[in-house]
Design an enzyme around this catalytic site. Sequence first.
Site, PDB file in Angstrom:
ATOM      1  N   ARG A  57       0.850  -1.186   0.000  1.00 45.78           N
ATOM      2  CA  ARG A  57       0.000   0.000   0.000  1.00 45.78           C
ATOM      3  C   ARG A  57       0.892   1.244   0.000  1.00 45.78           C
ATOM      4  O   ARG A  57       2.099   1.136   0.176  1.00 45.78           O
ATOM      5  CB  ARG A  57      -0.976   0.005   1.196  1.00 45.78           C
ATOM      6  N   GLY A  58       0.221   2.399  -0.181  1.00 41.91           N
ATOM      7  CA  GLY A  58       0.974   3.637  -0.374  1.00 41.91           C
ATOM      8  C   GLY A  58       1.077   3.889  -1.872  1.00 41.91           C
ATOM      9  O   GLY A  58       1.386   2.972  -2.652  1.00 41.91           O
ATOM     10  N   ALA A  59       0.790   5.125  -2.275  1.00 44.12           N
ATOM     11  CA  ALA A  59       0.624   5.424  -3.698  1.00 44.12           C
ATOM     12  C   ALA A  59       1.809   4.993  -4.571  1.00 44.12           C
ATOM     13  O   ALA A  59       1.620   4.249  -5.550  1.00 44.12           O
ATOM     14  CB  ALA A  59       0.321   6.916  -3.859  1.00 44.12           C
ATOM     15  N   GLN A 203      -2.379   2.817   9.872  1.00 46.77           N
ATOM     16  CA  GLN A 203      -1.073   2.858   9.189  1.00 46.77           C
ATOM     17  C   GLN A 203      -0.016   3.561  10.051  1.00 46.77           C
ATOM     18  O   GLN A 203       1.161   3.212  10.002  1.00 46.77           O
ATOM     19  CB  GLN A 203      -1.196   3.602   7.842  1.00 46.77           C
ATOM     20  N   ASP A 244      -1.967  10.972  -2.588  1.00 44.44           N
ATOM     21  CA  ASP A 244      -2.349   9.910  -3.522  1.00 44.44           C
ATOM     22  C   ASP A 244      -2.680  10.463  -4.905  1.00 44.44           C
ATOM     23  O   ASP A 244      -2.616   9.749  -5.898  1.00 44.44           O
ATOM     24  CB  ASP A 244      -3.533   9.114  -2.967  1.00 44.44           C
ATOM     25  N   ASN A 254      -5.456  12.570  -0.070  1.00 38.25           N
ATOM     26  CA  ASN A 254      -4.551  11.774   0.779  1.00 38.25           C
ATOM     27  C   ASN A 254      -5.413  11.026   1.795  1.00 38.25           C
ATOM     28  O   ASN A 254      -6.644  11.158   1.820  1.00 38.25           O
ATOM     29  CB  ASN A 254      -3.502  12.667   1.446  1.00 38.25           C
ATOM     30  N   LYS A 255      -4.756  10.259   2.633  1.00 36.96           N
ATOM     31  CA  LYS A 255      -5.448   9.413   3.611  1.00 36.96           C
ATOM     32  C   LYS A 255      -6.502  10.191   4.386  1.00 36.96           C
ATOM     33  O   LYS A 255      -6.281  11.341   4.781  1.00 36.96           O
ATOM     34  CB  LYS A 255      -4.390   8.823   4.548  1.00 36.96           C
TER      35      LYS A 255
HETATM   36  O1  MRU Z   1      -4.638   3.374   1.949  1.00 33.07           O
HETATM   37  P1  MRU Z   1      -3.160   3.580   1.887  1.00 33.07           P
HETATM   38  O2  MRU Z   1      -2.439   3.098   3.106  1.00 33.07           O
HETATM   39  O3  MRU Z   1      -2.559   3.044   0.598  1.00 33.07           O
HETATM   40  O4  MRU Z   1      -3.004   5.151   1.847  1.00 33.07           O
HETATM   41  C1  MRU Z   1      -1.719   5.704   1.725  1.00 33.07           C
HETATM   42  C2  MRU Z   1      -1.718   7.169   1.869  1.00 33.07           C
HETATM   43  O5  MRU Z   1      -2.725   7.836   1.886  1.00 33.07           O
HETATM   44  C3  MRU Z   1      -0.388   7.812   1.880  1.00 33.07           C
HETATM   45  O6  MRU Z   1      -0.392   8.916   2.722  1.00 33.07           O
HETATM   46  C4  MRU Z   1      -0.063   8.247   0.445  1.00 33.07           C
HETATM   47  O7  MRU Z   1      -0.250   7.165  -0.423  1.00 33.07           O
HETATM   48  C5  MRU Z   1       1.301   8.734   0.307  1.00 33.07           C
HETATM   49  S1  MRU Z   1       2.445   7.376   0.410  1.00 33.07           S
HETATM   50  C6  MRU Z   1       3.969   7.890   0.009  1.00 33.07           C
END
Ligand code: MRU
Length: 353
Positions: A57-59, A203, A244, A254-255
């Site tokens: 996970r994470g963009a 997270q 994201d 973002n999250k």
């Molecule tokens: O649902 P996730 O854990 O994939 O969400 C991730 C986020 O929102 C991060 O803050 C974002 O992707 C930046 S990661 C470098």
Amino acid sequence: MNGLDIDYDRYDHVRPIRWTGDALELLDQRILPYTVVHAACRSSDEVAEAIRALTVRGAPAIGIAAAWGVVLAGRGLETGDPVDAARQLEPALQRLNAARPTAVNLAWALTRMRRVLAGAGRDWCDALEREARAIEAEDLAANRAMGRAGAALIASGSGVLTHCNTGSLATSGFGTALGVIRAGVADGRIARVFATETRPWNQGARLTVWELAQDGIDATLIADSAASHLMKTGQVQWVVVGADRICANGDTANKIGTYQLAIAAKHHGVKFMVVAPSSTVDMATAQGDLIEIEERDPGELLSYKGRRTVAEGVRAWNPVFDVTPHGLIDAIVTERGVLERPDATRMQALFGA
Ligand code: MRU
């Protein structure tokens, strides 16, 4: 650059994605921090499922994983004709793309893989592998550059608050917002690091403070609901988050919970920084309300480790991203440069071409 003295390797030990030559090994983020184990994916559909299930996970990390997913899909084909390969691979690419909707890095990486295929010859399979490797390497380089540039904005002795996990776990290494924090700590600018739990998937509590501990960076966990109080007590001067998807006017998805942090930061005179590589910028989407916001299983709110914690019959709503309007953002840091007070004109100047 910026006169910052950073030993990158000293503060960066975690790697979430490993290509073995036959399989994609993903550090399983669903079971961290107590179980540190890699899950092996041997097909593109296994990669798509790993992205959907948040094993990875994470963009940026899901873009990199998807690129390797295309390589795996290509392994199964016998054709030497790249046009035929592209036609046969397209359904697998569509399934990878559908795994999660909000982070644009996923579609961006797949577009790069399609482009390489379109320009390849009979060695199209090797060309795909080279491209996946390049996407991964470029991400690490971008994160290190952003770390330096973002840390340079932070005055010595500052405290920072971060949200979600934006570190090595969410990228090919070093991280975006967490990369700025790594660089700021390494350079002695950041004196205090706070991380939110990031409900409902935690997270921050499960990943960010674990990742920082691996690198010897001291961090304090807070409940999401403690953020405004933390700001009011003067312990943080910056909120530093990832993204994201960043739209053409600077609005940033973002999250979930990022938006309320930005509102609280504005109220308390705390600065707000977004850190993301250009692969997260989506100039084709004019503004934030056009972004598809992923909604996940309400069970993430109603239960813990499979056990229901909320009265039967209660409903929950679980959007997992929100959009921070560009007017609440003091700086967007990318590997191409820093945009202070981002807006459509400044975004166009940096990313328009
Ligand atoms: O649902 P996730 O854990 O994939 O969400 C991730 C986020 O929102 C991060 O803050 C974002 O992707 C930046 S990661 C470098």
